[in-house]
Structures are given as structure tokens and as C-alpha cells.
Design an enzyme around this catalytic site. Structure first.
Site, PDB file in Angstrom:
ATOM      1  N   ASP A  42       0.820  -1.208   0.000  1.00 11.32           N
ATOM      2  CA  ASP A  42       0.000   0.000   0.000  1.00 11.32           C
ATOM      3  C   ASP A  42       0.857   1.263   0.000  1.00 11.32           C
ATOM      4  O   ASP A  42       0.534   2.247  -0.659  1.00 11.32           O
ATOM      5  CB  ASP A  42      -0.906   0.022   1.234  1.00 11.32           C
ATOM      6  CG  ASP A  42      -1.951  -1.080   1.159  1.00 11.32           C
ATOM      7  OD1 ASP A  42      -1.950  -1.824   0.147  1.00 11.32           O
ATOM      8  OD2 ASP A  42      -2.750  -1.190   2.102  1.00 11.32           O
ATOM      9  N   ASP A  84       0.648   4.461  -2.497  1.00 12.44           N
ATOM     10  CA  ASP A  84       0.453   5.847  -2.059  1.00 12.44           C
ATOM     11  C   ASP A  84       1.476   6.784  -2.693  1.00 12.44           C
ATOM     12  O   ASP A  84       1.165   7.920  -3.031  1.00 12.44           O
ATOM     13  CB  ASP A  84       0.554   5.950  -0.528  1.00 12.44           C
ATOM     14  CG  ASP A  84      -0.670   5.357   0.153  1.00 12.44           C
ATOM     15  OD1 ASP A  84      -1.728   5.228  -0.517  1.00 12.44           O
ATOM     16  OD2 ASP A  84      -0.577   5.018   1.348  1.00 12.44           O
ATOM     17  N   LEU A 141     -10.615   9.160   2.139  1.00 11.29           N
ATOM     18  CA  LEU A 141     -10.001  10.161   3.007  1.00 11.29           C
ATOM     19  C   LEU A 141      -8.749  10.687   2.336  1.00 11.29           C
ATOM     20  O   LEU A 141      -8.060   9.948   1.636  1.00 11.29           O
ATOM     21  CB  LEU A 141      -9.600   9.522   4.344  1.00 11.29           C
ATOM     22  CG  LEU A 141     -10.716   9.093   5.281  1.00 11.29           C
ATOM     23  CD1 LEU A 141     -10.152   8.233   6.407  1.00 11.29           C
ATOM     24  CD2 LEU A 141     -11.423  10.310   5.864  1.00 11.29           C
ATOM     25  N   GLU A 178      -8.603   8.258  15.919  1.00 12.19           N
ATOM     26  CA  GLU A 178      -8.951   6.834  16.015  1.00 12.19           C
ATOM     27  C   GLU A 178      -8.125   5.995  15.059  1.00 12.19           C
ATOM     28  O   GLU A 178      -7.538   6.517  14.114  1.00 12.19           O
ATOM     29  CB  GLU A 178     -10.452   6.656  15.737  1.00 12.19           C
ATOM     30  CG  GLU A 178     -10.885   7.172  14.383  1.00 12.19           C
ATOM     31  CD  GLU A 178     -12.406   7.177  14.229  1.00 12.19           C
ATOM     32  OE1 GLU A 178     -13.097   7.542  15.195  1.00 12.19           O
ATOM     33  OE2 GLU A 178     -12.872   6.805  13.142  1.00 12.19           O
ATOM     34  N   ASP A 211      -7.196  -1.430   8.603  1.00 16.12           N
ATOM     35  CA  ASP A 211      -6.965  -1.778   7.212  1.00 16.12           C
ATOM     36  C   ASP A 211      -7.875  -2.917   6.779  1.00 16.12           C
ATOM     37  O   ASP A 211      -7.495  -4.072   6.776  1.00 16.12           O
ATOM     38  CB  ASP A 211      -5.495  -2.163   7.026  1.00 16.12           C
ATOM     39  CG  ASP A 211      -5.101  -2.093   5.568  1.00 16.12           C
ATOM     40  OD1 ASP A 211      -5.882  -1.540   4.771  1.00 16.12           O
ATOM     41  OD2 ASP A 211      -4.023  -2.592   5.231  1.00 16.12           O
ATOM     42  N   ARG A 263     -18.525  -0.618  -0.596  1.00 21.59           N
ATOM     43  CA  ARG A 263     -18.419   0.756  -1.061  1.00 21.59           C
ATOM     44  C   ARG A 263     -18.512   0.850  -2.580  1.00 21.59           C
ATOM     45  O   ARG A 263     -19.068   1.791  -3.124  1.00 21.59           O
ATOM     46  CB  ARG A 263     -17.086   1.350  -0.592  1.00 21.59           C
ATOM     47  CG  ARG A 263     -16.905   2.756  -1.102  1.00 21.59           C
ATOM     48  CD  ARG A 263     -15.761   3.452  -0.442  1.00 21.59           C
ATOM     49  NE  ARG A 263     -14.488   2.871  -0.834  1.00 21.59           N
ATOM     50  CZ  ARG A 263     -13.318   3.326  -0.455  1.00 21.59           C
ATOM     51  NH1 ARG A 263     -13.263   4.342   0.369  1.00 21.59           N
ATOM     52  NH2 ARG A 263     -12.209   2.758  -0.856  1.00 21.59           N
ATOM     53  N   GLU A 279     -15.768  -0.678   9.028  1.00 26.81           N
ATOM     54  CA  GLU A 279     -14.759  -1.439   8.314  1.00 26.81           C
ATOM     55  C   GLU A 279     -14.884  -2.926   8.644  1.00 26.81           C
ATOM     56  O   GLU A 279     -14.975  -3.290   9.817  1.00 26.81           O
ATOM     57  CB  GLU A 279     -13.384  -0.914   8.756  1.00 26.81           C
ATOM     58  CG  GLU A 279     -12.288  -1.136   7.784  1.00 26.81           C
ATOM     59  CD  GLU A 279     -12.256  -0.120   6.634  1.00 26.81           C
ATOM     60  OE1 GLU A 279     -13.193   0.694   6.488  1.00 26.81           O
ATOM     61  OE2 GLU A 279     -11.296  -0.177   5.858  1.00 26.81           O
ATOM     62  N   TYR A 324     -17.685   3.064  12.551  1.00 20.38           N
ATOM     63  CA  TYR A 324     -17.131   4.398  12.773  1.00 20.38           C
ATOM     64  C   TYR A 324     -17.971   5.523  12.184  1.00 20.38           C
ATOM     65  O   TYR A 324     -17.527   6.653  12.126  1.00 20.38           O
ATOM     66  CB  TYR A 324     -15.682   4.496  12.292  1.00 20.38           C
ATOM     67  CG  TYR A 324     -15.439   4.070  10.860  1.00 20.38           C
ATOM     68  CD1 TYR A 324     -16.039   4.719   9.791  1.00 20.38           C
ATOM     69  CD2 TYR A 324     -14.577   3.003  10.584  1.00 20.38           C
ATOM     70  CE1 TYR A 324     -15.810   4.327   8.493  1.00 20.38           C
ATOM     71  CE2 TYR A 324     -14.329   2.605   9.284  1.00 20.38           C
ATOM     72  CZ  TYR A 324     -14.952   3.270   8.242  1.00 20.38           C
ATOM     73  OH  TYR A 324     -14.723   2.881   6.959  1.00 20.38           O
ATOM     74  N   LYS A 334     -10.698  13.261  12.990  1.00 16.01           N
ATOM     75  CA  LYS A 334     -11.983  13.788  12.519  1.00 16.01           C
ATOM     76  C   LYS A 334     -12.451  14.916  13.425  1.00 16.01           C
ATOM     77  O   LYS A 334     -12.405  14.767  14.655  1.00 16.01           O
ATOM     78  CB  LYS A 334     -13.052  12.689  12.571  1.00 16.01           C
ATOM     79  CG  LYS A 334     -12.766  11.483  11.728  1.00 16.01           C
ATOM     80  CD  LYS A 334     -13.796  10.387  11.987  1.00 16.01           C
ATOM     81  CE  LYS A 334     -13.533   9.198  11.088  1.00 16.01           C
ATOM     82  NZ  LYS A 334     -14.361   8.038  11.452  1.00 16.01           N
ATOM     83  N   CYS A 355      15.683 -33.721  -3.326  1.00 18.89           N
ATOM     84  CA  CYS A 355      14.925 -33.466  -2.104  1.00 18.89           C
ATOM     85  C   CYS A 355      15.873 -33.497  -0.901  1.00 18.89           C
ATOM     86  O   CYS A 355      16.613 -34.469  -0.724  1.00 18.89           O
ATOM     87  CB  CYS A 355      13.835 -34.521  -1.945  1.00 18.89           C
ATOM     88  SG  CYS A 355      13.009 -34.454  -0.341  1.00 18.89           S
ATOM     89  N   CYS A 388       8.737 -32.824  -4.760  1.00 12.87           N
ATOM     90  CA  CYS A 388       9.523 -34.033  -4.604  1.00 12.87           C
ATOM     91  C   CYS A 388       8.653 -35.163  -5.142  1.00 12.87           C
ATOM     92  O   CYS A 388       7.541 -35.371  -4.668  1.00 12.87           O
ATOM     93  CB  CYS A 388       9.854 -34.282  -3.127  1.00 12.87           C
ATOM     94  SG  CYS A 388      10.479 -35.950  -2.840  1.00 12.87           S
TER      95      CYS A 388
HETATM   96  S1  IVH Z   1     -14.043   7.485   8.065  1.00 11.34           S
HETATM   97  C1  IVH Z   1     -15.999  10.143   4.963  1.00 11.34           C
HETATM   98  N1  IVH Z   1     -12.726   6.144   9.881  1.00 11.34           N
HETATM   99  O1  IVH Z   1     -10.145   4.162   5.219  1.00 11.34           O
HETATM  100  C2  IVH Z   1     -15.120   9.426   5.900  1.00 11.34           C
HETATM  101  N2  IVH Z   1     -12.499   5.477   7.626  1.00 11.34           N
HETATM  102  O2  IVH Z   1      -8.676   5.565   3.141  1.00 11.34           O
HETATM  103  C3  IVH Z   1     -15.226   7.981   5.722  1.00 11.34           C
HETATM  104  N3  IVH Z   1     -11.071   3.531   7.290  1.00 11.34           N
HETATM  105  O3  IVH Z   1     -12.882   4.612   3.082  1.00 11.34           O
HETATM  106  C4  IVH Z   1     -14.232   7.178   6.362  1.00 11.34           C
HETATM  107  N4  IVH Z   1     -10.574   3.214   9.403  1.00 11.34           N
HETATM  108  O4  IVH Z   1     -12.665   2.364   4.407  1.00 11.34           O
HETATM  109  C5  IVH Z   1     -12.998   6.274   8.578  1.00 11.34           C
HETATM  110  N5  IVH Z   1     -11.629   5.013  11.590  1.00 11.34           N
HETATM  111  C6  IVH Z   1     -11.916   5.165  10.306  1.00 11.34           C
HETATM  112  C7  IVH Z   1     -11.382   4.284   9.336  1.00 11.34           C
HETATM  113  C8  IVH Z   1     -11.696   4.484   8.000  1.00 11.34           C
HETATM  114  C9  IVH Z   1     -10.411   2.773   8.165  1.00 11.34           C
HETATM  115  C10 IVH Z   1     -11.058   3.297   5.840  1.00 11.34           C
HETATM  116  C11 IVH Z   1     -12.376   3.526   5.147  1.00 11.34           C
HETATM  117  C12 IVH Z   1     -12.117   4.679   4.225  1.00 11.34           C
HETATM  118  C13 IVH Z   1     -10.655   4.498   3.953  1.00 11.34           C
HETATM  119  C14 IVH Z   1     -10.023   5.758   3.418  1.00 11.34           C
END
Ligand code: IVH
Length: 677
Positions: A32, A36, A82, A114, A118, A137, A173, A225, A290, A408, A426
């Protein structure tokens, strides 16, 4: 040097290719963090050169295209992604931007910090407290309807606790905990000869199964969440209160979430997560920050792909360098020869590792790691150790490229690579290493659970020539065992008794023990309860096997083939002579699932049940019977001579302990009237 346009085209192609691998095939080609880096570079280019036409670029899209297997669900509100920041300075800058957007001072603003778990995002809709729909999603606007599979997620309430009316959507998640992932992959190794790359891919693959029985057999969990009010029936002003509401409805939420005020505090808390990431029971790749105040969120709004009021701080994967000492080859139950790296022990992602699989010959060649090299090691998905590559050491002379041995290491037989496959085998059918693995598997807990038949004992039995096949176990006499070093009369007697006891094992466990390719516990149970005996199963035509729920064409043809091999026919005949695999108590389907989704630990002997029998009875009631007590344990059944550690743990965690005499009551009713102090 390429022009910005050429570079952007290249990056877009690469990203599209990786999106497909990650979202559609659940088999990522790169970590990942590397992905990125590509996204970042493309975004920077698109900001610098507006003529690159960024509107329709991959950078503006979220997630996966919908597939055709499931029906489509249009999300009430788009499921956004995000924005990411990668270090403390970027996080601070983000906080400042938020404050500026609101015309306030960042140090007066509250933010929830928070874990960024993954897994994969899921939307679940409840009407009057009842689960009515679960959807992935997808591309953010349209997802896939996976309701049946969602219902199998164990820690997810299908009915909300307390009385609730109206229509709400819960987002969160889906994930697999590290511990469950290890167990799942151990099962995959045993039965599928294919492992999942990381918990996220395993979760994604498990959720998008056509057969919800398969999803049910996977240890999926859900962390909530986000609460979306679909009909205006809720009135919250703070995000953290919505999380508390979710928790009181029975959802699992991140208990580590804290609300912090100001830039320094959110930085400190997110760094705390980075330091403690390996202590969590699931994998995280960062934290999410957030804005807590919901009215202020409205003021800030969204960009096309992400909210302005939240951001993810991504953590780099933890990598270490170490010296590669050797590349060795191990032989599995099917004869497959797997190369693995032996390196100087290093601590990575929370534990010391010194071995990592290199999968096959091609992987070694591709990584071009050689004994003596300094290598980079990390844990894929925070769990599985992996050698990434060799580090350049100018001036140091390297060994010649590693060559796959032609013989072997266990029996000296020929190692062969067949056809197009990348695996090497083998080919000696009587290779003792294969036989040893087969016998160990046959005697293992998931199969016939024969106590006293560990690695050392099996090696001895093979060495002195007492066994050549699993069926030979049943002919062993106490007098044969007298010649074995270190085995007293008493242990010889109990080994023979344990083997005799295994003859009572239900057919499903015998099937697991045979190690037929692709046949794991779920398929074994389906086959056993449909056919009832080895004879009937052996005679079953392919169509009948394929028609079974939980048995696809791959499993069916594997079983069909196995049952027709000469060695299998001989083995089955010998089993029949010893009375093995003749019965499957067909109770499993008829019983009420009083323990559905519950973990019941049994310690000590319960009258009227063998160790297996008690476990089987719990499973037949829809429960599980893990070997240790945890927070998730429903209750502990305490029989005669219980294990001290289980009892102490149960006391510590305040898990109810019930006497062995109440076991039948527990099975019948799912609860108990007597507990032990
Ligand atoms: S909030 C509009 N909170 O990360 C905000 N997302 O890279 C929606 N994810 O699509 C997401 N942990 O699948 C939120 N504590 C958390 C999360 C979380 C994992 C995932 C989620 C999101 C992705 C974005």
C-alpha cells in the site's frame, strides 16, 4: 527524461493496473505504501500542470468498480475516501487549514483520533432496529449488495440492542484480526495451498463470496465508525456521541478513540498510535483524525473525493535490515518444495523473526536475494514475515545467484517442476518428509486429534519402519512400541488407546485428516453429513458432489479424483476393516443453534463426553470451542481436573464459569442456572 504528460500517462496506467489488482482481484502487486507514493506523485503533477486534465483522472476516483455478481446498491450518501498526510508537519498543516476554513483557532477545536483499520468499508442499513441491507463501497456511489454475507459477521448485531425506530445507516470497516488471520492462513496452507497476502485481502475476498457459507467460515469482524441518519430521526451534535450510541446498540467500536483539543494533542495521540500499532489486535495502517463537532463539519463540506473535516495520517510500513544466512527448502504434505530464507533474528512489527517463506523458485529469482546479502525484511499485513529485497553494498562481493536444489533435502529424491506451474515437487511417493507431514496432519487437533503423536514420535515410528501410511497407525500394538526409545510402558499403552479412541471420530474429521486437496473443515462437514460414510462418499458420482452446498466444482473434482486413486482405495479398505470413518452423527443440522456465534471453552473432563465430543457438541449447536479463554469467551465449562491457566484467566476477565454437570443444560438452552464461584 519524460515530459510531465508522459509521466502522468505512465502513472495513470500504473495506478489503474494496481487498482484492478487490489480491488477486483484482491491480489495486490505492491505494498500500500508504494501505491500511495504513485498517487502522490500524480497528484503533485496534476496540481503543478493543470493542462494534464485532472478532472477524469484516477486521482478523482475512489475504490473499486462494481462487479456483476452482486446486485447494485446506490448509496444514500456517497461513501467517500479520506485524504492522506504522511508526517507530523502535514498533519499540522491540515489542522491549520481546517481552522482557517472555519475562521477559528486550531487550538480551540476538538478532534477524534482513532485507528485507521486496514479492511474494507461497508454500509449497513437498519430499519426499526433490524438489519435489512449490507453493501460494499464499490466506486463510492454504487456498491454491491452483500447482505447475506454481512449477516454472517460474528460481532455484528442483526438486531440493535434497545428499542430503536427509524432508518439508520451504519458504516465501518470489515476486517480480520491478526490472530484470526494467522489461523485462517494456517487453514489455507493446509487445504488450499494458497495463502492470503494480508488480512485486508482475506476480508475482501471473504465478503465477496457468492456462497455465504464460505463467508460464514471466515473470521470476519466489523468495526463501526460512522452513523448516517437517513430519515432525520437522530439528533447528535458531537461525533463521539454517535460512536457511544453505536456501542450501546451492540456494535464494536474502537475503544482507543479519544477526543483531543488542538494540533499538538492530535499529533501526540496519533504518534501514540504509531508506537502502539502492534499492540492492537487488528492491523492499522494509520490513524484517522476527525472534527468532532458535526455542525462545523457541515460548514467545511467535501471535495469530490473526501471530506474536508477528516484526514488519515498514514504510517510507513516497518522495515528492518538483516543478514541472509541461507536459503533452505522444506517439503510439505503434498511433496511441494518451498524455499525459505533463514536470516539473523530481527524484531519487526512487534516480534522477533528469523525465517520467511520465499514461496517458489520464481520469487527467489525475481527478488534476487542471495545468502550473505543484507536484506530488507518486513511483515506483510503486519503478520507474515517477508524478505523484500537485497540492499546494495558497493564493494562487497556477492555469492552466485541461488539455485533450486535438484534433489529433495529429505529423501534425496528428484525435485521436479511440473508444466507451467511455479511450484517444485519431490516426486518420490515414499518420501519420509511427506509421509511425516501427512501423519502429523492426520493426528492434528483439527483432524483425529490423537494425543501423544507429535513430531518426534512420528519421526521415530517412520525411522524404525513401523508405519508407512496413516492406515498403519491402527495396527500398532503396545509390544511394537516397546522398542521405541523414551517411550515407557504407560505412554505406549496410552498412545495405543488414543489411536483406538480416534476410530470413533466422526467422518468429517477423518476427511479433514486425509488432507484431500481443498477439503477443509467446512467442506468436510458438508460431505460427511450428506454421505454419512466413506463408502457412500467414494461411490458418489461427480454431479452429486458438485450439487452440495459448500462444495464447489473444484472441491468436488478433487474429492472425486482422490477417491479413485489406487492408494486411496487401499487406504479406505483398511480404514473400513478398522471401523474408521463409518459414521457421521447426522445431528448437526437437526439441533437448535443455542450457541450460535458463541465461544465456549471447555477445561477438564466433562462426564459423558470425550474432549472431541464436547467440542463437537458445541459446534453442533452453532458455537465454537477455542483452546483458550479471552474477552470474547461466552463461558467456561469446568470439568474434572481443569487447567489452572484457563480458570485463572476466566477469573481475571470475569467470564462465567459453569460446572461440567451443567454442560447439557448449556447445550439445550444456551444458558445455565448454576455457576462456580
Ligand atoms: S471514516 C468520509 N474512519 O479508510 C469518511 N475510515 O482511506 C469515511 N477507514 O474509506 C471514512 N478506518 O474504508 C474512517 N476510523 C476510520 C477508518 C476508515 C479505516 C477506511 C475507510 C475509508 C478508507 C479511506
Amino acid at each position: 527524461m519524460s515530459t510531465p504528460q508522459e509521466r502522468a500517462d505512465f502513472l495513470r496506467r500504473e495506478i489503474t493496473r494496481h487498482n484492478d489488482a487490489y480491488f477486483v482481484r484482491d491480489a495486490p502487486l505492491i505494498p500500500d505504501a508504494d501505491y500511495d507514493v504513485l498517487i502522490r506523485e500524480l497528484r503533485t503533477l496534476e496540481t503543478q500542470y493543470p493542462e494534464l486534465n485532472a478532472e477524469d483522472s484516477v486521482t478523482t476516483k475512489v475504490g473499486a468498480p462494481s462487479s456483476t455478481v452482486f446486485s447494485e446498491v446506490v448509496h444514500a450518501e456517497p461513501m467517500l475516501s479520506l485524504d492522506n498526510v504522511f508526517d507530523v508537519d502535514e498533519l499540522r498543516a491540515w489542522g491549520e487549514r481546517v481552522a482557517k476554513g472555519l475562521g477559528e483557532d486550531v487550538d480551540t477545536l476538538d478532534f477524534a483520533v482513532e485507528p485507521k483499520i486496514d479492511g474494507l468499508a461497508l454500509s449497513i442499513i437498519y430499519v426499526d432496529g433490524e438489519l435489512v441491507q449490507g453493501a460494499t463501497r464499490g466506486d463510492g456511489t454504487v456498491g454491491e449488495d452483500v447482505t447475506d454475507n454481512v449477516r454472517t459477521i460474528r460481532n455484528l448485531p442483526t438486531i440493535l440492542h434497545g428499542s430503536t425506530t427509524g432508518r439508520v445507516e451504519v458504516r465501518g470497516e470489515v476486517f480480520i484480526s491478526k490472530q484470526d488471520f494467522e489461523a485462517l492462513n494456517a487453514r489455507q496452507r493446509e487445504f488450499e495451498s494458497k495463502e492470503f497476502a494480508n488480512p485486508r485481502n482475506a476480508a475482501a475476498g471473504s465478503l465477496r463470496q457468492k456462497d455465504s457459507g464460505v463467508s460464514a467460515s471466515r473470521p470476519l469482524s466489523f468495526l463501526a465508525y460512522q452513523l448516517v441518519d437517513l430519515d432525520g430521526s437522530l439528533s447528535f451534535t458531537k461525533y463521539i456521541d454517535t460512536i457511544h450510541q453505536l456501542a450501546s446498540w451492540g456494535f464494536y467500536t474502537a475503544e482507543e478513540t479519544l477526543v483531543e483539543r488542538g494540533a499538538d494533542a492530535i499529533i501526540a495521540r496519533s504518534t501514540w498510535f504509531e508506537e502502539h500499532r502492534h499492540d492492537l489486535h487488528y492491523e492499522i495502517d494509520g490513524v484517522v483524525i476527525k472534527l468532532d463537532d458535526l455542525a462545523r463539519r457541515e460548514t467545511l463540506g467535501f471535495t469530490s473525493r473526501a471530506p474536508r473535516w477528516a484526514v488519515a495520517r498514514k504510517f510507513p510500513p516497518e522495515e528492518r535490515t538483516t543478514r541472509l544466512l541461507a536459503i533452505e527448502v522444506s517439503i510439505g504434505r503434498t511433496g511441494r518444495a518451498t524455499p525459505y530464507a533463514v536470516f539473523e533474528p530481527v524484531v519487526v512489527a512487534g516480534s522477533t523473526v528469523s525465517l520467511a517463506t520465499l514461496h517458489n523458485e520464481d520469487q527467489v529469482a525475481q527478488k534476487d536475494v542471495r545468502p550473505g546479502d543484507l536484506v530488507i525484511v518486513r511483515k506483510a499485513g503486519d503478520v507474515i514475515p517477508e524478505v523484500v529485497s537485497a540492499v546494495d553494498e558497493p564493494g562487497r562481493k556477492r555469492h552466485a545467484p541461488w539455485k533450486f536444489p535438484s534433489k529433495c533435502p529429505e529423501c534425496g529424491g528428484r525435485l521436479e517442476r511440473v508444466g507451467e506451474e511455479s511450484d517444485t515437487y519431490c516426486v518420490n511417493p515414499s518420501c519420509p518428509a511427506q509421509l511425516q507431514q501427512q501423519i502429523l496432519h492426520f493426528a492434528s487437533r483439527g483432524a483425529l486429534d490423537i494425543e501423544g503423536l507429535g513430531e518426534q514420535r512420528v519421526t521415530q515410528l517412520l525411522e524404525v519402519g513401523l508405519i508407512h501410511d496413516v492406515a498403519d497407525l491402527f495396527t500398532l500394538q503396545e509390544s511394537d512400541l516397546a522398542s521405541l526409545e523414551g517411550l515407557g510402558e504407560l505412554s505406549a499403552a496410552s498412545l495405543v488407546a488414543a489411536i483406538a479412541g480416534a476410530k470413533q471420530a466422526p467422518l468429517s474429521r477423518v476427511l479433514v485428516g486425509l488432507g484431500i486437496r481443498h477439503v477443509g473443515p467446512v467442506a468436510a462437514r458438508a460431505l460427511a453429513s450428506r454421505f454419512g460414510s466413506l463408502d457412500e462418499l467414494a461411490a458418489a458420482p461427480l454431479e452429486d458432489l458438485e450439487a452440495l452446498d459448500g462444495v464447489g466444482p473444484v472441491i468436488a473434482s478433487s474429492v472425486h479424483r482422490y477417491m479413485r486413486e489406487p492408494e486411496s482405495i487401499e487406504r479406505m479398505a483398511r480404514f473400513a476393516r478398522h471401523g474408521l470413518g463409518l459414521v457421521e452423527p447426522k445431528i448437526a443440522n437437526a439441533l437448535e443453534p443455542t450457541l450460535a456465534g458463541r465461544a465456549v471453552v471447555v477445561t477438564g473432563a466433562v462426564e459423558g463426553y470425550s474432549r472431541d465430543g464436547a467440542e463437537g457438541a458445541i459446534v453442533a449447536r452453532g458455537g465454537t470451542s477455542p483452546g483458550s479463554v479471552s474477552k470474547k469467551t461466552y463461558c467456561v465449562v469446568v470439568g474434572e481436573a481443569p487447567g489452572a491457566s484457563k480458570v485463572t484467566k476466566a477469573q481475571e476477565l470475569e467470564i462465567p464459569m459453569i460446572p461440567g454437570a451443567s454442560f447439557d443444560e448449556l447445550l439445550e438452552t444456551g444458558t445455565w442456572s448454576a455457576t462456580l464461584a
